[in-house]
Design a protein around this motif. Structure first.
Motif, PDB file in Angstrom:
ATOM      1  N   PRO A 155       0.698  -1.255   0.059  1.00 34.67           N
ATOM      2  CA  PRO A 155      -0.030  -0.188   0.012  1.00 34.67           C
ATOM      3  C   PRO A 155       0.784   1.348   0.030  1.00 34.67           C
ATOM      4  N   LEU A 156       1.886   1.237   0.548  1.00 35.16           N
ATOM      5  CA  LEU A 156       3.047   2.255   0.559  1.00 35.16           C
ATOM      6  C   LEU A 156       3.178   2.792  -0.674  1.00 35.16           C
ATOM      7  N   VAL A 157       3.809   1.769  -1.571  1.00 32.91           N
ATOM      8  CA  VAL A 157       4.155   1.941  -2.975  1.00 32.91           C
ATOM      9  C   VAL A 157       3.133   2.477  -3.631  1.00 32.91           C
ATOM     10  N   LYS A 158       1.877   1.739  -3.785  1.00 33.05           N
ATOM     11  CA  LYS A 158       0.689   2.295  -4.478  1.00 33.05           C
ATOM     12  C   LYS A 158       0.471   3.950  -3.897  1.00 33.05           C
ATOM     13  N   HIS A 159       0.506   4.219  -2.769  1.00 33.30           N
ATOM     14  CA  HIS A 159      -0.051   5.490  -2.332  1.00 33.30           C
ATOM     15  C   HIS A 159       1.251   6.535  -2.772  1.00 33.30           C
TER      16      HIS A 159
END
Length: 103
Positions: free
Chosen positions: A59-63
């Motif tokens: 989720p960090l990468v996506k955000h």
């Protein structure tokens, strides 16, 4: 300012966070904070206060990809910049709790 930390060095209260915390923490990690780092850290703090969650890697990468850009929003760039656990390092810099599944 004296910061209250947990046993792993993470800030106890995310509301105590300020740029002095970022620079002290970055210095301890031998990181020089750039404008991009500040954007990423702010995006991570926004995520935390919206979802009440320190994001793990996916989720960090996506955000980061959505909020900062595709150059920084990929796991290779993040690992090159922040080491083998970018989610943990960025949570520390952002004054957030350690993500649940990070060692």
């Amino acid at each position: 300012m004296a910061y209250e930390r947990d046993h792993l060095g993470f800030l106890q209260d995310a509301r105590q966070w300020d740029m002095q915390w970022v620079h002290q923490s970055a210095e301890a990690l031998n990181l020089e904070i750039t404008d991009i780092d500040e954007q990423i850290i702010q995006a991570l703090r926004d995520f935390y206060f919206e979802y009440d969650l320190s994001p793990a890697m996916r989720p960090l990468v996506k955000h980061i990809k959505q909020t900062v850009g595709p150059d920084q929003g990929n796991s290779i760039w993040l690992m090159q910049r922040y080491g083998e656990s970018p989610a943990r390092t960025l949570a520390l810099l952002a004054g957030l709790p350690k993500p649940k599944n990070c060692l």
